[in-house]
Design an enzyme around this catalytic site. Structure first.
Site, PDB file in Angstrom:
ATOM      1  N   HIS A  34       0.864  -1.191   0.000  1.00 48.20           N
ATOM      2  CA  HIS A  34       0.000   0.000   0.000  1.00 48.20           C
ATOM      3  C   HIS A  34       0.898   1.238   0.000  1.00 48.20           C
ATOM      4  CE1 HIS A  34       1.081   0.105   4.208  1.00 48.20           C
ATOM      5  NE2 HIS A  34       0.529  -1.088   4.399  1.00 48.20           N
ATOM      6  N   HIS A  37       4.068   1.312   2.186  1.00 49.47           N
ATOM      7  CA  HIS A  37       5.247   0.630   1.626  1.00 49.47           C
ATOM      8  C   HIS A  37       5.878   1.476   0.519  1.00 49.47           C
ATOM      9  CE1 HIS A  37       2.760  -2.986   2.909  1.00 49.47           C
ATOM     10  NE2 HIS A  37       3.883  -3.191   3.553  1.00 49.47           N
TER      11      HIS A  37
END
Ligand code: PAF
Length: 283
Positions: A34, A37
């Site tokens: 997501h 990250h």
């Protein structure tokens, strides 16, 4: 962007980069990526010549009855996202590659740190995290490794591991990335029902309240925790696991806020356990 499934492939690529004088950044992940990250990958690309991301759902950090089997996975999507955000090499090993048959060696920080906060309900979690991250450091030999502050206990324990074992890796902590309503991004947010998702805003509301109280001068850790708990209790779908103010070195609870303090919480929404936190510095 290259995909490597074996340790040997990673070593060969990294050795070539090092011979060319390039620096290497590592972003360890369990996939189902997501924006949180992606902020790590982007920071790694800013600070290092080459970026390696690992995508590996690490079995040793899940306890019995936890969500190892159901942990969300979508490598095709992860791969596309990583490529878009400037990653050069994805390490996507099998469990057998990371844990050869008979693997019996673990890395554990043997202080109070892994027993506090999430360690109370997840007693083997940080041993699994330290073991897999130590292996990744040995395989990738990065100059820098990037972790989110969302998992503050993880980052602080890994800092201790790096110091204690003399790893020559700089750990870079990156800020929590939030949804527009404040909820910290997490792969586990996908477990929430629409009703639970709505209710999950209360975690960040408690964090923002805590930050405001500290900014206004609150230095009593117990009073701070009580105020944050009251905020969480106002949401009937939320069940508190813990809210604690802890020393950022030892992770042991503090009653007076002084120096650098981690204020962390874990809350269940249905079966899903979510975490959030803030660091208060210069107190
Ligand atoms: O934060 C995570 O996603 C994991 O704990 C990590 C650091 C990738 C180790 O498996």
């Amino acid at each position: 962007m290259k995909i490597a499934e074996t340790i040997g492939e990673v070593r060969t690529q990294v050795a070539a980069w090092k011979r060319a004088g390039l620096t290497v950044g590592l972003v360890p992940t369990m996939g189902y990526l997501h924006e949180g990250h992606m902020s790590l990958v982007e920071e790694a690309a800013r600070r290092c010549d080459r970026v390696v991301a690992s995508v590996f759902v690490n079995p040793t950090q899940f306890g019995p009855g936890e969500d190892l089997a159901t942990y969300p996975r979508d490598f095709a999507r992860d791969r596309a996202l990583l490529e878009d955000h400037g990653c050069h090499l994805v390490f996507h090993p099998s469990v057998e590659e990371m844990y050869p048959a008979g693997a019996a060696t673990f890395v554990e920080v043997c202080s109070e740190m892994p027993k506090q906060l999430c360690g109370k309900t997840r007693p083997i979690h940080f041993r699994g995290v330290c073991t897999v991250v130590a292996k990744l450091f040995n395989i990738v030999t990065p100059d820098k490794a990037f972790f989110g502050w969302k998992d503050a206990q993880q980052l602080l324990i890994l800092r201790r591991m790096v110091r204690d074992l003399g790893y020559g890796v700089e750990l870079v902590g990156c800020p929590i990335v939030r949804e527009p309503d404040g909820l910290a991004k997490s792969s586990r947010n996908t477990y929430l029902t629409p009703q639970e998702r709505q209710a999950a805003r209360v975690l960040s509301q408690a964090v923002f309240l805590g930050q405001k109280l500290v900014a206004e001068g609150e230095r009593d850790g117990d009073r701070l925790v009580q105020a944050m708990k009251a905020c969480l209790l106002a949401q009937p779908l939320a069940r508190i696991d813990y809210v604690q103010a802890v020393d950022s070195e030892t992770l042991e609870p503090v009653h007076t806020l002084r120096g650098t303090v981690l204020v962390a919480l874990a809350v269940y929404l249905g079966k899903t356990r979510l975490i959030d936190n803030f660091i208060a510095e210069g107190l």
